[in-house]
Design a protein around this motif. Structure first.
Motif, PDB file in Angstrom:
ATOM      1  N   SER A 129       0.830  -1.212   0.000  1.00  0.00           N
ATOM      2  CA  SER A 129       0.000   0.000   0.000  1.00  0.00           C
ATOM      3  C   SER A 129       0.859   1.255   0.000  1.00  0.00           C
ATOM      4  N   THR A 130       1.976   1.208   0.711  1.00  0.00           N
ATOM      5  CA  THR A 130       2.873   2.367   0.732  1.00  0.00           C
ATOM      6  C   THR A 130       3.456   2.625  -0.653  1.00  0.00           C
ATOM      7  N   TYR A 131       3.860   1.557  -1.333  1.00  0.00           N
ATOM      8  CA  TYR A 131       4.410   1.721  -2.678  1.00  0.00           C
ATOM      9  C   TYR A 131       3.343   2.261  -3.627  1.00  0.00           C
ATOM     10  N   TYR A 132       2.141   1.714  -3.526  1.00  0.00           N
ATOM     11  CA  TYR A 132       1.052   2.148  -4.399  1.00  0.00           C
ATOM     12  C   TYR A 132       0.827   3.648  -4.282  1.00  0.00           C
ATOM     13  N   VAL A 133       0.687   4.143  -3.065  1.00  0.00           N
ATOM     14  CA  VAL A 133       0.403   5.565  -2.874  1.00  0.00           C
ATOM     15  C   VAL A 133       1.585   6.416  -3.335  1.00  0.00           C
ATOM     16  N   SER A 134       2.804   5.909  -3.129  1.00  0.00           N
ATOM     17  CA  SER A 134       3.984   6.678  -3.530  1.00  0.00           C
ATOM     18  C   SER A 134       4.065   6.863  -5.040  1.00  0.00           C
ATOM     19  N   GLN A 135       3.415   5.994  -5.799  1.00  0.00           N
ATOM     20  CA  GLN A 135       3.470   6.068  -7.250  1.00  0.00           C
ATOM     21  C   GLN A 135       2.336   6.893  -7.853  1.00  0.00           C
ATOM     22  N   LEU A 136       1.401   7.365  -7.031  1.00  0.00           N
ATOM     23  CA  LEU A 136       0.297   8.169  -7.538  1.00  0.00           C
ATOM     24  C   LEU A 136       0.775   9.568  -7.896  1.00  0.00           C
ATOM     25  N   SER A 137       0.357  10.044  -9.049  1.00  0.00           N
ATOM     26  CA  SER A 137       0.564  11.452  -9.357  1.00  0.00           C
ATOM     27  C   SER A 137      -0.387  12.279  -8.498  1.00  0.00           C
ATOM     28  N   THR A 138      -0.117  13.577  -8.426  1.00  0.00           N
ATOM     29  CA  THR A 138      -1.024  14.455  -7.673  1.00  0.00           C
ATOM     30  C   THR A 138      -2.442  14.358  -8.225  1.00  0.00           C
ATOM     31  N   GLU A 139      -2.560  14.311  -9.527  1.00  0.00           N
ATOM     32  CA  GLU A 139      -3.878  14.238 -10.166  1.00  0.00           C
ATOM     33  C   GLU A 139      -4.607  12.954  -9.769  1.00  0.00           C
ATOM     34  N   ASP A 140      -3.896  11.826  -9.806  1.00  0.00           N
ATOM     35  CA  ASP A 140      -4.551  10.554  -9.484  1.00  0.00           C
ATOM     36  C   ASP A 140      -4.815  10.408  -7.991  1.00  0.00           C
ATOM     37  N   ASN A 141      -3.949  10.968  -7.163  1.00  0.00           N
ATOM     38  CA  ASN A 141      -4.215  10.994  -5.725  1.00  0.00           C
ATOM     39  C   ASN A 141      -5.535  11.693  -5.454  1.00  0.00           C
ATOM     40  N   MET A 142      -5.764  12.823  -6.115  1.00  0.00           N
ATOM     41  CA  MET A 142      -6.953  13.634  -5.852  1.00  0.00           C
ATOM     42  C   MET A 142      -8.236  12.979  -6.344  1.00  0.00           C
ATOM     43  N   LYS A 143      -8.126  11.970  -7.187  1.00  0.00           N
ATOM     44  CA  LYS A 143      -9.312  11.269  -7.660  1.00  0.00           C
ATOM     45  C   LYS A 143      -9.856  10.290  -6.624  1.00  0.00           C
ATOM     46  N   ILE A 144      -9.045   9.916  -5.641  1.00  0.00           N
ATOM     47  CA  ILE A 144      -9.479   8.969  -4.609  1.00  0.00           C
ATOM     48  C   ILE A 144     -10.158   9.768  -3.509  1.00  0.00           C
ATOM     49  N   ARG A 145     -11.454   9.587  -3.356  1.00  0.00           N
ATOM     50  CA  ARG A 145     -12.208  10.366  -2.375  1.00  0.00           C
ATOM     51  C   ARG A 145     -12.060   9.830  -0.964  1.00  0.00           C
ATOM     52  N   LEU A 146     -11.885   8.514  -0.834  1.00  0.00           N
ATOM     53  CA  LEU A 146     -11.681   7.922   0.488  1.00  0.00           C
ATOM     54  C   LEU A 146     -11.127   6.519   0.321  1.00  0.00           C
ATOM     55  N   PHE A 147     -10.452   6.033   1.380  1.00  0.00           N
ATOM     56  CA  PHE A 147      -9.927   4.678   1.393  1.00  0.00           C
ATOM     57  C   PHE A 147     -10.438   3.941   2.624  1.00  0.00           C
ATOM     58  N   MET A 148     -10.942   2.710   2.415  1.00  0.00           N
ATOM     59  CA  MET A 148     -11.483   1.880   3.498  1.00  0.00           C
ATOM     60  C   MET A 148     -10.617   0.637   3.654  1.00  0.00           C
ATOM     61  N   ASP A 149     -10.142   0.405   4.864  1.00  0.00           N
ATOM     62  CA  ASP A 149      -9.224  -0.700   5.152  1.00  0.00           C
ATOM     63  C   ASP A 149      -9.973  -1.829   5.863  1.00  0.00           C
ATOM     64  N   TYR A 150      -9.821  -3.049   5.333  1.00  0.00           N
ATOM     65  CA  TYR A 150     -10.518  -4.201   5.916  1.00  0.00           C
ATOM     66  C   TYR A 150      -9.521  -5.323   6.182  1.00  0.00           C
ATOM     67  N   ASP A 151      -9.077  -5.394   7.435  1.00  0.00           N
ATOM     68  CA  ASP A 151      -8.020  -6.308   7.859  1.00  0.00           C
ATOM     69  C   ASP A 151      -8.460  -7.021   9.134  1.00  0.00           C
ATOM     70  N   MET A 152      -8.665  -8.338   9.040  1.00  0.00           N
ATOM     71  CA  MET A 152      -9.082  -9.194  10.163  1.00  0.00           C
ATOM     72  C   MET A 152     -10.526  -8.899  10.580  1.00  0.00           C
TER      73      MET A 152
END
Length: 505
Positions: free
Chosen positions: A330-353
């Protein structure tokens, strides 16, 4: 878009996509694409109706069989990154998504993950071996994987600065107080000062271990001990006494190329995407059917049934790799987002265990005061769902222990739910949820016994319906949800004690 590649079946690859060389791969979708898309818009009730414990259990049983493919390598079922069990898991996730027709754009993202394993260790300080001693994850071995000998030296302050290390650190074992800076920085400082090993002692009650994080050539074999154990040695060193010591660690640290899988709906507004994720890997010790088979299989089940409906907001599912090594995927994924693509994600939901056997219904206490705006609204959606169904819930710290961390650090609202890991259930929580006081929420957390038998099916079904509710709610409408206004200004910048399940500070 974001830096991803179309994905073919992983079992058909010769290894190029998995070893992080980013080959040019042909797009591959189902052989029987949808003739026409769905006509009905998604609703919470309709999507929830598809979720059953029978469907979830079927996926869990299959996931365990995939973990068994690692037995020849590890002598146990596991889905740790780099294992046949994990490769088979990736192939299963992909092939399931590809079989859904033309509803999703499916992509992969290969990267190099740092993996470590400590096989044996020993630490003797003076004439005693501290009872609390534990090795740090991603610790290098002692030279030649053999015992080393040298005096114990007390480091000044918190061991974060070069000036904290006295001249006699060279050839010695450095004793360092926890605090202020990451463990990896302390180990690196000790190595630069010539120490042959490092021992970090806790500044509060209890034993301690963590991770050194990104490897450095200056890292030395590093151990953690409790404050109670450290006091004896600190007193002797302050009195000017010599504490002859020895350390031994047999460990490896290496790169294991691996892959994230991402599926985004072709329908819905691509400028306004809701995103959710779980991790596809387990620890080496076991098959990880609850951690995080429960979350990753819930995502696959919800993604499967979402294809029956139209969406207004695009929906992006992610299966992260390397979570157990420190939220690497997940850290690598976010690090590769351009500013434009980062801004397209309105929210992130984490589902672990989502299915711990001694469960509590836990909601990350993500407030807008400390996190990107919208995090609190997501938190409240979970609370309202539990309350509307007559269920209790508890708030748990939003402290960096799962894959939401990189998102909130980069201005994206986040949150999630869980059912608990190694934390001890209280008598008050037994009154709220049942179960056993004094036991871990998941007594098989990070162990061999995290199998299909380790699942609380009723809790898993209920939480999976809540996941479906969260997807349907925001896929239908983002009205009233805060607009993204920027990255750095909205980012969660406060340092956290964790990055994944391991302490980092």
């Amino acid at each position: 878009m974001y830096n991803l590649l179309p994905l073919i079946s992983l079992s058909a690859l010769t290894g190029a996509a998995i070893i992080g060389q980013h080959p040019l791969i042909e797009s591959s979708h189902s052989e029987s694409p949808l003739i026409s898309g769905p006509e009905e818009f998604v609703s919470s009730s309709s999507l929830q109706a598809h979720i059953t414990k029978e469907g979830l259990l079927k996926r869990a049983k299959h996931l365990y069989k995939l973990a068994e493919q690692a037995i020849p390598e590890y002598n146990r079922p596991t889905r740790v990154i780099g294992s046949q069990g994990h490769l088979a898991t990736l192939d299963y996730i992909y092939s399931t998504l590809a079989g859904l027709g033309d509803y999703y754009e499916i992509s992969n993202q290969s990267f190099n993950a740092v993996v470590g394993n400590v096989f044996e260790w020993r630490l003797v300080l003076g004439d005693t071996e501290p009872e609390s001693v534990l090795p740090f994850a991603l610790s290098p071995p002692t030279p030649k994987n053999d015992a080393i000998f040298g005096p114990l030296v007390l480091v000044a302050n918190d061991g974060c600065d070069e000036s904290d290390y006295p001249a006699n650190t060279k050839g010695a074992i450095a004793l360092i107080k926890r605090g202020v800076c990451p463990f990896g920085q302390k180990s690196e400082r000790a190595g630069r000062a010539g120490a042959i090993a490092a021992v970090i002692y806790n500044h509060e009650k209890g034993s301690m271990s963590g991770t050194l994080g990104q490897p450095s050539i200056f890292h030395v074999a590093t151990y953690g001990i409790s404050l109670e154990d450290a006091k004896l040695y600190i007193e002797k060193l302050k009195q000017g006494k010599i504490v002859p010591s020895s350390a031994y660690m047999d460990s490896i640290v290496y790169n294991a190329p691996t892959t994230n899988i991402v599926a985004q709906t072709k329908g819905g507004d691509p400028e306004n995407c809701i995103m959710l994720g779980g991790h596809s890997d387990s620890v080496a010790a076991g098959p990880g059917i609850n951690d995080d088979g429960s979350g990753s299989m819930t995502l696959l089940e919800v993604a499967t049934h979402l294809t029956n409906y139209k969406v207004n907001s695009c929906v992006r599912f992610a299966w992260w790799s390397g979570e157990e090594e420190g939220l690497l995927g997940s850290t690598y994924y976010v690090s590769q987002l351009s500013t434009e693509d980062n801004m397209k994600i309105r929210l992130f939901m984490d589902y672990d265990m989502l299915a711990s056997p001694n469960y509590a219904y836990q909601v990350y206490n993500a407030t807008d005061a400390a996190n990107p705006a919208g995090s609190e609204g997501l938190r409240d959606l979970y609370v309202q769902y539990y309350e509307s169904h007559g269920k209790n819930h508890t708030f748990i710290p939003f402290d960096g222990r799962s894959d939401y961390q990189a998102f909130i650090e980069n201005g994206i609202p986040g949150g999630g739910i869980a059912t608990g890991a190694e934390g001890v259930k209280t008598t008050e929580e037994v009154a709220m949820f049942g179960g056993t006081a004094g036991d871990w929420y998941d007594p098989c957390y990070h162990q061999f016994c995290d199998t299909v038998q380790n699942l609380a099916l009723d809790a898993w079904e209920f939480n999976s319906k809540l996941v479906a509710h969260s997807v349907a709610t925001y896929a239908l409408s983002l009205e009233g949800f805060p607009e993204r206004v920027g990255i750095q200004a909205a980012a969660h910048l406060q340092p956290t004690l964790y990055r994944g399940h391991q302490l980092v500070m």
